[in-house]
Design a protein around this motif. Structure first.
Motif, PDB file in Angstrom:
ATOM      1  N   THR A   1       0.831  -1.209   0.000  1.00  0.00           N
ATOM      2  CA  THR A   1       0.000   0.000   0.000  1.00  0.00           C
ATOM      3  C   THR A   1       0.862   1.254   0.000  1.00  0.00           C
ATOM      4  O   THR A   1       0.482   2.269  -0.593  1.00  0.00           O
TER       5      THR A   1
ATOM      6  N   GLY B   1       0.612   4.010  -2.886  1.00  0.00           N
ATOM      7  CA  GLY B   1       0.328   5.387  -2.534  1.00  0.00           C
ATOM      8  C   GLY B   1       1.378   6.347  -3.044  1.00  0.00           C
ATOM      9  O   GLY B   1       1.049   7.444  -3.536  1.00  0.00           O
ATOM     10  N   GLN B   2       2.642   5.956  -2.959  1.00  0.00           N
ATOM     11  CA  GLN B   2       3.714   6.811  -3.461  1.00  0.00           C
ATOM     12  C   GLN B   2       3.610   6.998  -4.971  1.00  0.00           C
ATOM     13  O   GLN B   2       3.833   8.098  -5.489  1.00  0.00           O
TER      14      GLN B   2
ATOM     15  N   SER C   1       0.679   9.506  -5.596  1.00  0.00           N
ATOM     16  CA  SER C   1       0.941  10.876  -5.162  1.00  0.00           C
ATOM     17  C   SER C   1       2.012  11.563  -5.991  1.00  0.00           C
ATOM     18  O   SER C   1       2.012  12.788  -6.117  1.00  0.00           O
TER      19      SER C   1
ATOM     20  N   ASP D   1     -12.129  13.678  -2.228  1.00  0.00           N
ATOM     21  CA  ASP D   1     -11.899  12.617  -1.252  1.00  0.00           C
ATOM     22  C   ASP D   1     -11.929  11.228  -1.865  1.00  0.00           C
ATOM     23  O   ASP D   1     -11.258  10.311  -1.383  1.00  0.00           O
TER      24      ASP D   1
ATOM     25  N   LYS E   1      -3.857  11.680  -3.687  1.00  0.00           N
ATOM     26  CA  LYS E   1      -3.346  11.704  -2.316  1.00  0.00           C
ATOM     27  C   LYS E   1      -4.381  11.163  -1.336  1.00  0.00           C
ATOM     28  O   LYS E   1      -4.033  10.494  -0.358  1.00  0.00           O
ATOM     29  N   ALA E   2      -5.664  11.438  -1.592  1.00  0.00           N
ATOM     30  CA  ALA E   2      -6.718  10.900  -0.729  1.00  0.00           C
ATOM     31  C   ALA E   2      -6.781   9.378  -0.855  1.00  0.00           C
ATOM     32  O   ALA E   2      -6.976   8.662   0.139  1.00  0.00           O
TER      33      ALA E   2
ATOM     34  N   ALA F   1      -4.276   7.450  -1.635  1.00  0.00           N
ATOM     35  CA  ALA F   1      -3.082   6.935  -0.962  1.00  0.00           C
ATOM     36  C   ALA F   1      -3.304   6.820   0.543  1.00  0.00           C
ATOM     37  O   ALA F   1      -2.875   5.853   1.172  1.00  0.00           O
ATOM     38  N   ARG F   2      -4.007   7.810   1.123  1.00  0.00           N
ATOM     39  CA  ARG F   2      -4.306   7.741   2.560  1.00  0.00           C
ATOM     40  C   ARG F   2      -5.235   6.577   2.865  1.00  0.00           C
ATOM     41  O   ARG F   2      -5.075   5.888   3.877  1.00  0.00           O
ATOM     42  N   SER F   3      -6.205   6.339   1.998  1.00  0.00           N
ATOM     43  CA  SER F   3      -7.135   5.232   2.215  1.00  0.00           C
ATOM     44  C   SER F   3      -6.431   3.881   2.118  1.00  0.00           C
ATOM     45  O   SER F   3      -6.737   2.949   2.863  1.00  0.00           O
TER      46      SER F   3
ATOM     47  N   LYS G   1      -3.516   3.095   3.018  1.00  0.00           N
ATOM     48  CA  LYS G   1      -2.724   2.780   4.207  1.00  0.00           C
ATOM     49  C   LYS G   1      -3.501   1.928   5.208  1.00  0.00           C
ATOM     50  O   LYS G   1      -2.914   1.246   6.039  1.00  0.00           O
ATOM     51  N   LYS G   2      -4.831   1.983   5.118  1.00  0.00           N
ATOM     52  CA  LYS G   2      -5.677   1.213   6.031  1.00  0.00           C
ATOM     53  C   LYS G   2      -6.045  -0.151   5.461  1.00  0.00           C
ATOM     54  O   LYS G   2      -6.779  -0.915   6.086  1.00  0.00           O
TER      55      LYS G   2
END
Length: 393
Positions: free
Chosen positions: A45, A49-50, A53, A143, A148-149, A151-153, A155-156
């Protein structure tokens, strides 16, 4: 010479507490719980994500269901989540722009009437940039679609999420708040599709933005026109419309109107109200004006604007040169305002920073020119305040 302004009438529709525990002499003290450290996100993940982004942005194409009807969507989103694109349903279209975490649309009355369910008086918002209601496009664009949003998701996401086959390619399915993301199960973990709301019927195919300069060239002038964008989520009850400093004044005429926020129940952070007024004499237009201001905690404010048009000046000079009765009246409405004109430079600065980061544009490159918004006629009833036909002095 007598110039008369009548009284105004209104048509209304629209601290912490510390606790100390004492133990008895023979009781052993309770052990303090050990602090837990959150497990790092799975390596795949982080890599995905990287890649999202640090890319040039994402291009989305697909079909959405809005108000029970299919709508073709074409959106391009920058790495930070700013977006530009269109929604198309037959001959009806809506332009879309997202910036600063909010989404705005610009569409005709028919599109608002058909697809903006729950919005009273869609004609108030047609033909101008307005904050997108919850039903259009049915999800939050930054969102859900912002790299970037996403990528944050991710991570979970679990280390081994469920998989499916996409055109013979094994892919991970990651469910997040507001969407389901489909990515290749092998490096470089490319994003293949997005299902807003997790609904299979709503699906975007995804590809990298091939020409980020073109995207930002389209995005910037749209953002530049957001000043004064309306907010259908705010509704007001107008008070009594009144004039000030109008009679025998060739410089202009000021319209004043109080208003009270009626929806929503609590005053949102940054809520603003906008006055749109037009003055006429015996059906002859004399000019329009707008004014706006923040909504205070007590929900009530007084809005004002001044008509300074050539039409007003010429009409008043003619009235002063030719004694007689020259009645005039005003019609006005109050709507929510999503973007203060003074905040537009801040939004443009975001676009410019991203343009520099993504496209490595040479310093001093001029930005796109911005043309004025076309004038739009709006329905006058209901939720309109209007002055009465003036009477005798």
């Amino acid at each position: 010479m007598v110039v008369v302004a009548g009284a105004a009438a209104v048509v209304v529709v629209v601290g912490a507490v510390a606790a100390v525990a004492l133990t008895g002499g023979g009781e052993s003290p309770k052990k303090k719980p050990k602090a837990t450290v959150a497990a790092p996100p799975p390596a795949w993940t982080v890599a995905a994500g990287q890649a999202l982004s640090s890319g040039t942005g994402l291009r989305y194409d697909g079909t959405l269901t809005i108000s029970g009807r299919p709508v073709q969507a074409r959106l391009r989103v920058t790495p930070a989540g700013a977006a530009s694109g269109t929604l198309t349903a037959g001959v009806l279209t809506a332009e879309v722009v997202a910036i600063g975490g909010d989404t705005y649309i610009k569409a005709g009355t028919a599109f608002w009437q058909t697809y903006a369910s729950g919005v009273a008086h869609p004609e108030y918002y047609a033909g101008r940039w307005s904050k997108a209601p919850a039903s259009v496009p049915g999800f939050d664009v930054p969102d859900v679609l912002g790299p970037k949003a996403i990528a944050r998701s991710l991570k979970k996401a679990p280390a081994k999420p469920p998989t499916e086959s996409v055109n013979g390619v094994r892919a991970f399915k990651v469910k997040a708040s507001g969407a389901e993301y489909v990515l290749t199960a092998e490096a470089p973990y490319r994003l293949l599709a997005v299902r807003p709301g997790g609904q299979a019927a709503q699906r975007f195919t995804v590809a990298p933005v091939a020409a980020p300069a073109t995207l930002l060239a389209e995005l910037r002038p749209r953002v530049a026109r957001l000043g004064g964008a309306a907010d259908p989520g705010l509704r007001f009850t107008p008070g009594t419309l009144a004039f000030s400093n109008c009679d025998q004044n060739t410089s202009g005429c000021t319209v004043n109107m109080p208003a009270t926020l009626t929806e929503p129940a609590a005053v949102p952070d940054g809520a603003r109200a906008a006055l749109r007024a037009a003055i006429s004499s015996r059906g002859r237009p004399l000019g329009m004006c707008t004014g706006s201001g923040p909504v205070p905690a007590n929900r009530s404010l007084v809005l004002r604007c001044t008509v300074t048009s050539k039409l007003w000046r010429h009409w008043m000079r003619a009235a002063l040169d030719n004694p007689g009765s020259y009645p005039y009246e005003a019609k006005a409405r109050v709507v929510g305002e999503a973007v203060d004109v003074a905040d537009v430079p801040k939004l443009l600065a975001r676009v410019d920073r991203e343009r520099e980061a993504v496209t490595k544009a040479a310093p001093g490159t001029p930005g796109p020119t911005v043309s004025g918004e076309p004038s739009v006629k709006h329905s006058e009833r209901p939720e309109i305040a209007t002055s009465q036909t003036p009477g005798a002095p």
